[in-house]
Write an enzyme that holds these catalytic residues in place. Structure first.
Site: not given
Ligand SMILES: Cc1cc2nc3c(=O)[nH]c(=O)nc-3n(C[C@H](O)[C@H](O)[C@H](O)COP(=O)(O)OP(=O)(O)OC[C@H]3O[C@@H](n4cnc5c(N)ncnc54)[C@H](O)[C@@H]3O)c2cc1C
Length: 343
Positions: A164, A244, A339
């Site tokens: 992570r 998480s 996380e």
């Molecule tokens: C119900 C649920 C289940 C999940 N299960 C998992 C799992 O099984 N495994 C796992 O690893 N994660 C899991 N996650 C976490 C999440 O899905 C991941 O971290 C996902 O990659 C976040 O994507 P996002 O576009 O929503 O990012 P955001 O929440 O919008 O951003 C996350 C981070 O990335 C940065 N960021 C976003 N996009 C960019 C970009 N284009 N360039 C530079 N920086 C950027 C942001 O600044 C922030 O720091 C889960 C979340 C939820 C709500």
């Protein structure tokens, strides 16, 4: 590009905390980000790049510029022998990419089914589930330096992926906007290629045990993973959360052995990073699973997920998370690290 002011972020993050961004804009191309970089607001304000907000916890209003990345597009850039390279725009929904790759008869992304979020965020924390992490399939990525406007390519090694974790959560935190990610997948349509599933992980293993290994396909794995996830995780459109809240702690060899001796039922697994202990189990042992305090609590089916019952404030969630962390420390002497990105 339109820059909105005093813009509500409630629909742009899955924890659904009522916070605002001082400035907010959406970028659909790299040129739009470049154009934006000449704007006085961009030059004077702190910036936050956002995907779909499923891994962020806003503790207060963001007093700067939020740039939501909405770059579309999926293409095959190379097809050779047994594999294909696919390149996806940072704004593509991760599950849309998984579905697309299954339609192409590609294998590699199926264990990562139903992880919420965008392609662009997937390298930030090296998303992972059911024995596969992004690093296992990532070929490289393109990103724009928000200071110079230069576009740089990163190889997978240069991303320094960890559990992570990546360079984008450390030295390069906040510096780059990821524009596109390239992934190397197996091409099951190529002659002589057989499918090698990763199916030895936890619940997935249990579910697949009764099935004939010859019938396993990426689609079946994807459907099974999706089914497990639907039963274990809350739907964030109904119950605010960011997945998480804490990482699984990685323990040194001796400490891990001691803990497993004292608590033989603790779920643990070994990988390249060391012995990981289930944070959900530790939290559950401290009595937090399903426990609600005011408008927040630990999800009834997965203690690792802290939920917003509707009207939770960031302060309430922070205090709750702190109490969970303290009781795990007091009971097991283990420090849980978040996380989720706390902003
Ligand atoms: C119900 C649920 C289940 C999940 N299960 C998992 C799992 O099984 N495994 C796992 O690893 N994660 C899991 N996650 C976490 C999440 O899905 C991941 O971290 C996902 O990659 C976040 O994507 P996002 O576009 O929503 O990012 P955001 O929440 O919008 O951003 C996350 C981070 O990335 C940065 N960021 C976003 N996009 C960019 C970009 N284009 N360039 C530079 N920086 C950027 C942001 O600044 C922030 O720091 C889960 C979340 C939820 C709500």
């Amino acid at each position: 590009m339109e820059i909105k002011e005093h813009y509500s972020l409630k629909e742009h993050h899955t924890f659904k905390i009522p916070v605002q961004a001082r400035y907010f804009t959406e970028a659909r191309t790299a040129d739009e980000i470049l154009e934006l970089s000449r704007h006085p607001v961009f030059r004077s304000q702190e910036k936050l790049v956002l995907g779909s907000g499923s891994n962020v916890f806003f503790t207060k209003n963001f007093e700067g510029l939020v740039i939501k990345i909405a770059i579309p597009g999926i293409e095959i850039t190379k097809r050779q022998d047994a594999y294909a390279i696919i390149r996806a725009g940072a704004g593509v929904n991760w599950q849309e990419l998984v579905d697309w790759s299954l339609q192409q008869n590609f294998a590699g992304l199926e264990n990562l089914s139903m992880i919420p979020g965008t392609v662009g965020a997937s390298p930030i924390q090296n998303i992972g589930a059911y024995g596969i992490e992004l690093k296992d399939v990532c070929e490289g990525l393109e990103a724009m330096d928000l200071e110079s406007g230069e576009i740089r390519e990163f190889t997978s090694e240069e991303c320094r992926f960890g559990y992570r974790n990546s360079i984008f959560k450390n030295e390069l935190r906040g510096r780059y906007a990821i524009l596109a990610v390239s992934l190397k997948v197996s091409d099951l349509s190529a002659p002589g290629v057989t499918y090698r599933p990763t199916a030895s992980y936890g619940d997935l293993k249990t579910k697949l045990e009764s099935m004939d290994p010859k019938t396993l396909s990426p689609r079946l794995i994807s459907e099974t993973v999706s089914e497990i996830r639907r039963t274990k995780l809350p739907n964030s459109t109904l119950l605010g959360n960011a997945g998480s809240f804490f990482k699984n702690p990685v323990l040194a060899e001796e400490r891990a052995k001691q803990l497993i001796r004292e608590h033989p039922q603790v779920p643990w697994f070994k990988d390249s990073q060391g012995t990981k202990i289930s944070a959900g189990w530790l939290i559950e042992q401290c009595g937090w699973k399903g426990k609600r305090v005011g408008n927040t609590g630990c999800y009834e089916k997965q203690a690792l997920v802290i939920v917003n019952y509707g009207a939770a404030t960031a302060k309430e969630i922070l205090a709750f998370a702190y109490n969970v962390q303290s009781s795990v420390r007091e009971t097991f002497g283990i420090e849980l690290a978040p996380e989720v990105n706390i902003i």
